[in-house]
Design a protein around this motif. Structure first.
Motif, PDB file in Angstrom:
ATOM      1  N   LYS A   1      10.012 -10.331  -6.128  1.00  0.00           N
ATOM      2  CA  LYS A   1      11.401 -10.319  -6.577  1.00  0.00           C
ATOM      3  C   LYS A   1      11.789  -8.921  -7.051  1.00  0.00           C
ATOM      4  O   LYS A   1      12.864  -8.416  -6.729  1.00  0.00           O
ATOM      5  N   GLN A   2      10.913  -8.309  -7.831  1.00  0.00           N
ATOM      6  CA  GLN A   2      11.203  -6.963  -8.339  1.00  0.00           C
ATOM      7  C   GLN A   2       9.928  -6.297  -8.824  1.00  0.00           C
ATOM      8  O   GLN A   2       8.998  -6.947  -9.290  1.00  0.00           O
ATOM      9  N   ILE A   3       9.897  -4.971  -8.694  1.00  0.00           N
ATOM     10  CA  ILE A   3       8.797  -4.158  -9.210  1.00  0.00           C
ATOM     11  C   ILE A   3       9.379  -3.093 -10.132  1.00  0.00           C
ATOM     12  O   ILE A   3      10.365  -2.440  -9.784  1.00  0.00           O
ATOM     13  N   GLU A   4       8.777  -2.936 -11.297  1.00  0.00           N
ATOM     14  CA  GLU A   4       9.191  -1.886 -12.227  1.00  0.00           C
ATOM     15  C   GLU A   4       8.055  -0.887 -12.383  1.00  0.00           C
ATOM     16  O   GLU A   4       6.923  -1.269 -12.689  1.00  0.00           O
ATOM     17  N   LEU A   5       8.351   0.387 -12.172  1.00  0.00           N
ATOM     18  CA  LEU A   5       7.387   1.449 -12.430  1.00  0.00           C
ATOM     19  C   LEU A   5       7.821   2.194 -13.691  1.00  0.00           C
ATOM     20  O   LEU A   5       8.953   2.666 -13.781  1.00  0.00           O
ATOM     21  N   HIS A   6       6.916   2.281 -14.649  1.00  0.00           N
ATOM     22  CA  HIS A   6       7.213   2.916 -15.933  1.00  0.00           C
ATOM     23  C   HIS A   6       6.553   4.287 -16.005  1.00  0.00           C
ATOM     24  O   HIS A   6       5.339   4.414 -15.843  1.00  0.00           O
TER      25      HIS A   6
ATOM     26  N   ASN B   1       0.829  -1.199   0.000  1.00  0.00           N
ATOM     27  CA  ASN B   1       0.000   0.000   0.000  1.00  0.00           C
ATOM     28  C   ASN B   1       0.865   1.252   0.000  1.00  0.00           C
ATOM     29  O   ASN B   1       0.634   2.202  -0.753  1.00  0.00           O
ATOM     30  N   LYS B   2       1.909   1.270   0.846  1.00  0.00           N
ATOM     31  CA  LYS B   2       2.802   2.422   0.931  1.00  0.00           C
ATOM     32  C   LYS B   2       3.459   2.721  -0.409  1.00  0.00           C
ATOM     33  O   LYS B   2       3.596   3.874  -0.808  1.00  0.00           O
ATOM     34  N   LEU B   3       3.878   1.685  -1.102  1.00  0.00           N
ATOM     35  CA  LEU B   3       4.568   1.897  -2.372  1.00  0.00           C
ATOM     36  C   LEU B   3       3.631   2.452  -3.428  1.00  0.00           C
ATOM     37  O   LEU B   3       4.009   3.321  -4.216  1.00  0.00           O
ATOM     38  N   ILE B   4       2.397   1.968  -3.457  1.00  0.00           N
ATOM     39  CA  ILE B   4       1.441   2.483  -4.435  1.00  0.00           C
ATOM     40  C   ILE B   4       1.128   3.943  -4.151  1.00  0.00           C
ATOM     41  O   ILE B   4       1.133   4.777  -5.054  1.00  0.00           O
ATOM     42  N   VAL B   5       0.836   4.250  -2.894  1.00  0.00           N
ATOM     43  CA  VAL B   5       0.562   5.641  -2.533  1.00  0.00           C
ATOM     44  C   VAL B   5       1.793   6.494  -2.816  1.00  0.00           C
ATOM     45  O   VAL B   5       1.700   7.608  -3.331  1.00  0.00           O
TER      46      VAL B   5
ATOM     47  N   THR C   1      13.848  -3.294  -5.791  1.00  0.00           N
ATOM     48  CA  THR C   1      14.200  -4.628  -5.302  1.00  0.00           C
ATOM     49  C   THR C   1      14.079  -4.637  -3.786  1.00  0.00           C
ATOM     50  O   THR C   1      14.719  -3.828  -3.110  1.00  0.00           O
ATOM     51  N   PRO C   2      13.248  -5.522  -3.220  1.00  0.00           N
ATOM     52  CA  PRO C   2      13.075  -5.553  -1.761  1.00  0.00           C
ATOM     53  C   PRO C   2      14.379  -5.855  -1.031  1.00  0.00           C
ATOM     54  O   PRO C   2      15.207  -6.632  -1.504  1.00  0.00           O
TER      55      PRO C   2
ATOM     56  N   GLU D   1      12.453   0.164   2.405  1.00  0.00           N
ATOM     57  CA  GLU D   1      12.239  -1.267   2.172  1.00  0.00           C
ATOM     58  C   GLU D   1      12.831  -1.742   0.847  1.00  0.00           C
ATOM     59  O   GLU D   1      12.944  -2.946   0.614  1.00  0.00           O
ATOM     60  N   PHE D   2      13.207  -0.794  -0.036  1.00  0.00           N
ATOM     61  CA  PHE D   2      13.637  -1.154  -1.380  1.00  0.00           C
ATOM     62  C   PHE D   2      14.952  -0.498  -1.791  1.00  0.00           C
ATOM     63  O   PHE D   2      15.257   0.624  -1.380  1.00  0.00           O
ATOM     64  N   THR D   3      15.699  -1.202  -2.615  1.00  0.00           N
ATOM     65  CA  THR D   3      16.817  -0.622  -3.348  1.00  0.00           C
ATOM     66  C   THR D   3      16.278  -0.223  -4.712  1.00  0.00           C
ATOM     67  O   THR D   3      15.601  -1.012  -5.372  1.00  0.00           O
ATOM     68  N   VAL D   4      16.570   1.005  -5.139  1.00  0.00           N
ATOM     69  CA  VAL D   4      16.009   1.503  -6.397  1.00  0.00           C
ATOM     70  C   VAL D   4      17.113   1.753  -7.415  1.00  0.00           C
ATOM     71  O   VAL D   4      18.154   2.341  -7.097  1.00  0.00           O
ATOM     72  N   SER D   5      16.895   1.290  -8.648  1.00  0.00           N
ATOM     73  CA  SER D   5      17.813   1.579  -9.753  1.00  0.00           C
ATOM     74  C   SER D   5      17.003   2.192 -10.895  1.00  0.00           C
ATOM     75  O   SER D   5      15.797   1.943 -11.019  1.00  0.00           O
TER      76      SER D   5
END
Length: 208
Positions: A162-167, A118-122, A151-152, A134-138
Motif C-alpha cells: 500500500k505504501q512505503i516510507e523511507l526515513h 530489489n530496485k527500490l532498496i538499491v 505509493t505504487p 513504479e511509484f508516486t513519491v511525496s
C-alpha cells in the motif's frame, strides 16, 4: 515466507512520528532530492545491522527478527536474518537466492514483484528511487527526519504494498528507518544501525 521476507526487506521503520509530519514545500522537496541524489552517488557499498518488526492483525504479538544487510553497487543485495531463526535472501544477477535454515533454492526475479522491491532498496543507496516510474513519491518532514512516501502506481504491486516510507535523519542522506504498509494492512518496520559506508564486503556475503 518468501513474500514476507522480500517485502519486509524492502521494505526497510517507522510511522510512529507520522502524526507530526508536515508536507515539504516544492522547493524543500527539490532541495532534499538533489542533496540525497548527489551524496549517495558516492556510495559503492553499504552494510548495516537491522531490527525488523512485523505487525499482523491476527497475531497478538509482533514478530521481531534481527540480522544484517549488505549492499554492493550496482545490483547485489543480501539480507541475512540471524535471530530468532536463520534465513538468508540474496538478490544477484536477476535472481533471488534463498537459504531457509539450510534449505537452499533460487527464484528467477525477472518480471516479478521481487525485482521491483530489489530496485527500490538499491535505489535508496544511490538516490535513483526518487525517479522510479513504479511509484508516486511525496515528501514530508518533522524535527528528526525527512520522509519520502512511495505509493505504487501499478495494480500488480498494489496487491502487495500500500505504501512505503523511507526515513532519512536530518543532515543524513542514507535511510535509517523504513515503514511498509501491505495491502492487507499488516506493517513491516526495519530500523538500521551500525551502518558502514564504502567498507570492504567479503564476497561470501553475497553467496549461500
Amino acid at each position: 515466507m518468501i513474500k514476507n521476507i522480500a517485502l519486509g526487506a524492502f521494505l526497510l521503520v517507522s510511522g510512529f512520528f507520522s502524526a507530526q509530519l508536515t508536507a515539504m514545500s516544492g522547493a524543500e522537496a527539490k532541495a532534499f532530492v538533489a542533496k540525497v541524489s548527489s551524496e549517495t552517488k558516492e556510495i559503492k557499498t553499504l552494510q548495516s545491522d537491522f531490527t525488523q518488526t512485523k505487525k499482523m492483525d491476527f497475531l497478538d504479538k509482533n514478530i521481531v527478527t534481527y540480522g544484517k544487510m549488505s549492499l554492493k553497487s550496482p545490483n547485489m543485495l543480501s539480507w541475512k536474518y540471524t535471530k530468532p531463526y536463520q534465513y538468508s535472501i540474496i538478490f544477484k544477477d536477476s535472481k533471488i537466492f534463498i537459504n531457509d535454515q539450510g534449505k537452499k533454492s533460487s527464484v528467477d526475479a525477472k518480471s516479478k514483484t521481487f525485482e521491483k522491491i530489489n530496485k527500490l532498496i538499491v535505489g535508496s543507496s544511490n538516490g535513483k528511487m526518487f525517479s522510479d516510474p513504479e511509484f508516486t513519491v511525496s515528501y514530508y518532514k518533522n524535527g528528526n527526519f525527512n520522509v519520502a512516501k512511495f505509493t505504487p502506481k501499478s495494480s500488480q504491486l498494489l496487491k502487495y504494498i500500500k505504501q512505503i516510507e523511507l526515513h532519512f535523519p536530518k543532515n543524513q542522506s542514507t535511510v535509517s528507518q523504513v515503514n511498509m504498509t501491505e495491502a492487507s494492512g499488516d506493517t513491516t518496520n526495519i530500523v538500521f544501525k551500525n551502518t558502514k559506508i564504502n567498507a570492504a564486503i567479503a564476497a561470501s556475503e553475497f553467496s549461500l
